[in-house]
Enzyme design. Sequence first.
Site, short mmCIF file in Angstrom:
data_model
loop_
_atom_site.label_atom_id
_atom_site.label_comp_id
_atom_site.label_asym_id
_atom_site.label_seq_id
_atom_site.Cartn_x
_atom_site.Cartn_y
_atom_site.Cartn_z
CG HIS A 8 37.37 46.27 45.24
ND1 HIS A 8 36.15 45.73 44.81
CD2 HIS A 8 37.32 45.36 46.10
CE1 HIS A 8 35.49 45.13 45.26
NE2 HIS A 8 36.34 44.73 46.38
CG HIS A 10 36.41 45.46 51.54
ND1 HIS A 10 35.09 45.67 51.47
CD2 HIS A 10 36.78 44.82 50.20
CE1 HIS A 10 34.68 45.09 50.39
NE2 HIS A 10 35.76 44.63 49.81
CG HIS A 187 31.72 43.63 46.21
ND1 HIS A 187 31.95 44.84 46.52
CD2 HIS A 187 32.56 43.02 46.78
CE1 HIS A 187 32.95 45.22 47.20
NE2 HIS A 187 33.52 43.98 47.48
CD GLU A 190 34.17 38.00 45.53
OE1 GLU A 190 33.20 38.59 45.99
OE2 GLU A 190 35.26 37.95 46.22
CG ASP A 268 38.73 42.36 47.90
OD1 ASP A 268 38.06 43.03 48.16
OD2 ASP A 268 38.27 40.98 47.67
CG ASP A 269 39.17 42.03 52.21
OD1 ASP A 269 38.81 43.18 52.79
OD2 ASP A 269 38.41 41.25 51.53
ZN ZN Z 1 35.62 43.41 48.01
#
Ligand code: ZN
Length: 323
Positions: A8, A10, A187, A190, A268-269
């Site tokens: 996961h 991006h 997703h 969250e 994630d980021d």
């Molecule tokens: Zn994400």
Amino acid sequence: MVLKAELHCHIEGAASPALVRKKARQNGISIDGLIDANGHYIWNDFTSFLNAYDRAAAVFITEQDYSDLSHDYFSSAAAQGMIYGEIFASPDHAELAGLSYTAYIEALADGIKRAGNETGIEGRIIVTCVRHFGPERAEPVARLLHTHPHPMVTGFGIGGDERMFHPADFARAFQTAADAGMGLTAHAGEFAGPESVRAVLDELDVKRIGHGVRSVEDADLLHRLREEDIVLEVCPGSNVSLGLCSGRDTHPFTALRTAGVRMTLNSDDPPFFQTSIGQEYEEGALAFRLAAVDLVAITHQAIEAAFVDEPTRQRLFQRLFDD
Ligand SMILES: [Zn+2]
């Protein structure tokens, strides 16, 4: 060093501030106010995070830029012990840059291959649509998987605001992607609660959930996740940064683990949350009291849930076993 795998991340969100500076200079794009003196992205709430994310993504314009972006991410992850990674690619971002879907995917794949030749790392691409853009944008993206297949594109997913639209609105896009042989992930759980996770499971037939951590609020859902062998792509650093929990010490990871839910660790980021796959494993070990053997089991879980062909999966298991 424990070997790692990540499901996961991006790719536009993985752009390092150093690379963004370089590309901004090359492409003549102003990034005033985007990066602070310490080399960190500047943002302080969800809206300013999304704005910083889009501004950083906007400096990537050419095929060379996107190839450098995936090369940079996979090379730095390999240096942290990562042997396999899947990146979310967003054709909607490439379109803003004026790149065709094919050029965008080929460029990302080229960067992965270059990093692979240098370090042995393996990578695949999950094409994602954006939930708040609605099903009218998602369905054409899913059809690209049939009209423009690429060997490194093995998954289809959805990100964006999970409070907008309903998963049922995207059922047709997900069915189209499944028919093209894609692995499916979405997703959910969250910012929205357990009902959001349940809706995605009911409507989209996914085997993986991005985040899904708020499942912890619902014992029946935990039972279902266990029964259906659903894997949660958990991103603790992201959850802390975006205020889902106050710190890793209050993160639901341990409660989910105790409930027997399958999970992987992800960034994630990464630079936006001042994390990395290496840090997620390292800080996860401390906060969730995971021994080296537990971390290896998490990598094993990620390889098991990876959207990859069987020979590659077996090769990855072998690398883990030999280590
Ligand atoms: Zn994400």
